[in-house]
Design a protein around this motif. Structure first.
Motif, PDB file in Angstrom:
ATOM      1  N   PRO A   1     162.920 -83.739 -42.321  1.00 33.74           N
ATOM      2  CA  PRO A   1     163.576 -84.704 -41.451  1.00 33.74           C
ATOM      3  C   PRO A   1     163.735 -84.222 -40.008  1.00 33.74           C
ATOM      4  CG  PRO A   1     165.004 -84.102 -43.314  1.00 33.74           C
ATOM      5  CD  PRO A   1     163.707 -83.397 -43.503  1.00 33.74           C
ATOM      6  N   THR A   2     164.060 -82.943 -39.824  1.00 34.57           N
ATOM      7  CA  THR A   2     164.244 -82.440 -38.455  1.00 34.57           C
ATOM      8  C   THR A   2     162.915 -82.366 -37.729  1.00 34.57           C
ATOM      9  OG1 THR A   2     166.170 -81.141 -39.140  1.00 34.57           O
ATOM     10  CG2 THR A   2     165.124 -80.544 -37.056  1.00 34.57           C
TER      11      THR A   2
ATOM     12  N   LEU B   1     167.837 -80.183 -28.104  1.00 35.56           N
ATOM     13  CA  LEU B   1     169.029 -80.185 -28.950  1.00 35.56           C
ATOM     14  C   LEU B   1     169.791 -81.496 -28.798  1.00 35.56           C
ATOM     15  CD1 LEU B   1     170.512 -76.579 -28.649  1.00 35.56           C
ATOM     16  CD2 LEU B   1     169.709 -77.701 -30.724  1.00 35.56           C
ATOM     17  N   ASP B   2     169.976 -81.929 -27.552  1.00 41.70           N
ATOM     18  CA  ASP B   2     170.687 -83.188 -27.307  1.00 41.70           C
ATOM     19  C   ASP B   2     169.957 -84.370 -27.922  1.00 41.70           C
ATOM     20  OD1 ASP B   2     172.777 -82.064 -25.976  1.00 41.70           O
ATOM     21  OD2 ASP B   2     172.049 -82.514 -23.967  1.00 41.70           O
ATOM     22  N   ALA B   3     168.633 -84.392 -27.751  1.00 42.98           N
ATOM     23  CA  ALA B   3     167.848 -85.553 -28.181  1.00 42.98           C
ATOM     24  C   ALA B   3     167.664 -85.611 -29.691  1.00 42.98           C
ATOM     25  CB  ALA B   3     166.482 -85.544 -27.495  1.00 42.98           C
ATOM     26  N   VAL B   4     167.476 -84.461 -30.330  1.00 40.34           N
ATOM     27  CA  VAL B   4     167.110 -84.431 -31.753  1.00 40.34           C
ATOM     28  C   VAL B   4     168.314 -84.149 -32.657  1.00 40.34           C
ATOM     29  CG1 VAL B   4     165.649 -83.288 -33.476  1.00 40.34           C
ATOM     30  CG2 VAL B   4     164.762 -83.749 -31.178  1.00 40.34           C
ATOM     31  N   TRP B   5     169.196 -83.267 -32.212  1.00 43.70           N
ATOM     32  CA  TRP B   5     170.352 -82.910 -33.038  1.00 43.70           C
ATOM     33  C   TRP B   5     171.626 -83.651 -32.618  1.00 43.70           C
ATOM     34  CZ3 TRP B   5     166.325 -79.607 -32.357  1.00 43.70           C
ATOM     35  CH2 TRP B   5     165.845 -78.923 -33.477  1.00 43.70           C
ATOM     36  N   GLY B   6     171.690 -84.113 -31.367  1.00 39.35           N
ATOM     37  CA  GLY B   6     172.864 -84.841 -30.899  1.00 39.35           C
ATOM     38  C   GLY B   6     173.729 -84.003 -29.992  1.00 39.35           C
ATOM     39  N   HIS B   7     174.502 -84.706 -29.148  1.00 35.33           N
ATOM     40  CA  HIS B   7     175.320 -84.040 -28.133  1.00 35.33           C
ATOM     41  C   HIS B   7     176.416 -83.158 -28.729  1.00 35.33           C
ATOM     42  CE1 HIS B   7     173.630 -86.230 -24.694  1.00 35.33           C
ATOM     43  NE2 HIS B   7     173.552 -87.260 -25.512  1.00 35.33           N
ATOM     44  N   ASP B   8     176.887 -83.497 -29.921  1.00 34.90           N
ATOM     45  CA  ASP B   8     178.011 -82.757 -30.509  1.00 34.90           C
ATOM     46  C   ASP B   8     177.564 -81.615 -31.408  1.00 34.90           C
ATOM     47  OD1 ASP B   8     179.756 -84.534 -29.281  1.00 34.90           O
ATOM     48  OD2 ASP B   8     179.623 -85.947 -30.961  1.00 34.90           O
ATOM     49  N   SER B   9     176.284 -81.325 -31.395  1.00 36.51           N
ATOM     50  CA  SER B   9     175.763 -80.301 -32.296  1.00 36.51           C
ATOM     51  C   SER B   9     176.226 -78.906 -31.891  1.00 36.51           C
ATOM     52  CB  SER B   9     174.228 -80.351 -32.295  1.00 36.51           C
ATOM     53  OG  SER B   9     173.710 -79.283 -33.056  1.00 36.51           O
ATOM     54  N   ASP B  10     176.552 -78.087 -32.901  1.00 34.50           N
ATOM     55  CA  ASP B  10     176.939 -76.693 -32.652  1.00 34.50           C
ATOM     56  C   ASP B  10     175.766 -75.741 -32.879  1.00 34.50           C
ATOM     57  OD1 ASP B  10     179.589 -77.374 -32.100  1.00 34.50           O
ATOM     58  OD2 ASP B  10     180.120 -77.359 -34.233  1.00 34.50           O
ATOM     59  N   ILE B  11     174.592 -76.281 -33.068  1.00 32.71           N
ATOM     60  CA  ILE B  11     173.416 -75.463 -33.355  1.00 32.71           C
ATOM     61  C   ILE B  11     173.014 -74.677 -32.111  1.00 32.71           C
ATOM     62  CG2 ILE B  11     170.965 -75.540 -33.997  1.00 32.71           C
ATOM     63  CD1 ILE B  11     171.582 -78.044 -35.602  1.00 32.71           C
ATOM     64  N   GLU B  12     172.625 -73.427 -32.291  1.00 32.36           N
ATOM     65  CA  GLU B  12     172.192 -72.603 -31.166  1.00 32.36           C
ATOM     66  C   GLU B  12     170.815 -73.040 -30.687  1.00 32.36           C
ATOM     67  OE1 GLU B  12     172.313 -68.529 -32.197  1.00 32.36           O
ATOM     68  OE2 GLU B  12     174.474 -68.495 -32.594  1.00 32.36           O
ATOM     69  N   SER B  13     170.579 -72.851 -29.391  1.00 31.00           N
ATOM     70  CA  SER B  13     169.320 -73.327 -28.799  1.00 31.00           C
ATOM     71  C   SER B  13     168.101 -72.648 -29.412  1.00 31.00           C
ATOM     72  CB  SER B  13     169.333 -73.111 -27.283  1.00 31.00           C
ATOM     73  OG  SER B  13     169.428 -71.735 -26.970  1.00 31.00           O
ATOM     74  N   ARG B  14     168.247 -71.401 -29.886  1.00 27.86           N
ATOM     75  CA  ARG B  14     167.110 -70.697 -30.471  1.00 27.86           C
ATOM     76  C   ARG B  14     166.656 -71.342 -31.776  1.00 27.86           C
ATOM     77  NH1 ARG B  14     164.059 -67.626 -27.108  1.00 27.86           N
ATOM     78  NH2 ARG B  14     165.428 -66.644 -25.585  1.00 27.86           N
ATOM     79  N   THR B  15     167.523 -72.146 -32.395  1.00 31.64           N
ATOM     80  CA  THR B  15     167.131 -72.865 -33.597  1.00 31.64           C
ATOM     81  C   THR B  15     165.957 -73.795 -33.314  1.00 31.64           C
ATOM     82  OG1 THR B  15     169.408 -72.783 -34.398  1.00 31.64           O
ATOM     83  CG2 THR B  15     167.966 -74.400 -35.428  1.00 31.64           C
ATOM     84  N   VAL B  16     165.887 -74.290 -32.075  1.00 30.13           N
ATOM     85  CA  VAL B  16     164.770 -75.162 -31.688  1.00 30.13           C
ATOM     86  C   VAL B  16     163.449 -74.438 -31.901  1.00 30.13           C
ATOM     87  CG1 VAL B  16     163.676 -76.380 -29.768  1.00 30.13           C
ATOM     88  CG2 VAL B  16     166.163 -76.446 -30.033  1.00 30.13           C
ATOM     89  N   ASP B  17     163.406 -73.159 -31.562  1.00 26.15           N
ATOM     90  CA  ASP B  17     162.167 -72.393 -31.714  1.00 26.15           C
ATOM     91  C   ASP B  17     161.710 -72.361 -33.173  1.00 26.15           C
ATOM     92  OD1 ASP B  17     162.411 -71.868 -29.020  1.00 26.15           O
ATOM     93  OD2 ASP B  17     163.280 -69.891 -29.303  1.00 26.15           O
TER      94      ASP B  17
END
Length: 229
Positions: A157-158, A180-196
């Protein structure tokens, strides 16, 4: 998938008429009469398109247009200016400031809906249909299916949301934070490195034998769906 519209118009009757027509077309419409508030709303949630009156309270429409073009969140968002100023010099000023189109009052709401649709088809194809494509990748956004060179590509899904975002904006470069904003949402606590991590998973899934890597890494900037090496 609803298109998000920011409507900046200080004529209350006209604003309600325009908003009604676009909500009927399944747009999500946010409204304001004030230029400063328009910029705040755009920062809170980047719209897919802006309808911007030239003469508004506070900042002028031209100044709002300039600032929207400088903001990273909205620098690529299409802007259509609405104005009673129909002289060629005024139209040129609006376009040179960064507007994508120019509609002179009085106008037909049906024509405005058509003009907005034409602009969105150019810059956000996902908002005009159910199938997205780039190079040899095709995505059925309703059936949640992806094919590459005719072969079905299973995605989590991600990774599906990530690829969809890229397909909606081919050639655009997105930083990790914007993804992160576009795919996980503005309120996400996920770290930016997760995108990688998810970019690597997406690459592994869609890069079939004999196909090119279409996810381009742009040093110090982010990622892009692009055919460029």
């Amino acid at each position: 998938m609803k298109a998000r519209m920011l409507l900046v118009e200080d004529d209350a009757a006209l604003a309600e008429l325009v908003a009604w027509h676009f909500r009927r077309e399944d747009f999500e419409v946010r409204q304001t009469v004030d230029g400063e508030e328009a910029l705040l709303l755009a920062r809170e949630a980047a719209p897919d398109i802006v309808l911007l009156d030239w003469m508004i309270e506070g900042l002028s429409g031209l100044e709002v247009c300039r600032r929207l073009r400088r903001m990273p969140e909205t620098q690529n968002v299409p802007i259509i200016m609405l104005t009673a100023r129909g002289e060629e010099e005024d139209r040129v000023r609006g376009l040179e400031t960064g507007a994508d189109d120019y509609v002179t009052k009085p106008f037909s709401p049906r024509e405005l809906v058509a003009r907005v649709g034409a602009v969105l088809r150019r810059v956000r194809p996902a908002l005009a249909g159910e199938t997205l494509s780039f190079a040899d990748i095709e995505m059925d956004t309703v059936g949640h299916k992806v094919r590459r060179a005719g072969q079905v590509v299973p995605l989590g899904p991600t990774e599906f949301r990530l690829l969809r975002h890229f397909l909606e904006h081919p050639g655009w470069v997105f930083s990790r934070e914007r993804l992160l904003d576009a795919v996980w949402g503005h309120d996400s606590d996920i770290e930016s490195r997760t995108v990688d991590v998810h970019i690597r998973r997406l690459r592994k899934a869609i890069n079939l034998p004999g196909t090119a890597d279409l996810i381009r890494t742009v040093r110090s900037a982010g990622y892009s769906l692009d055919t460029a090496e």
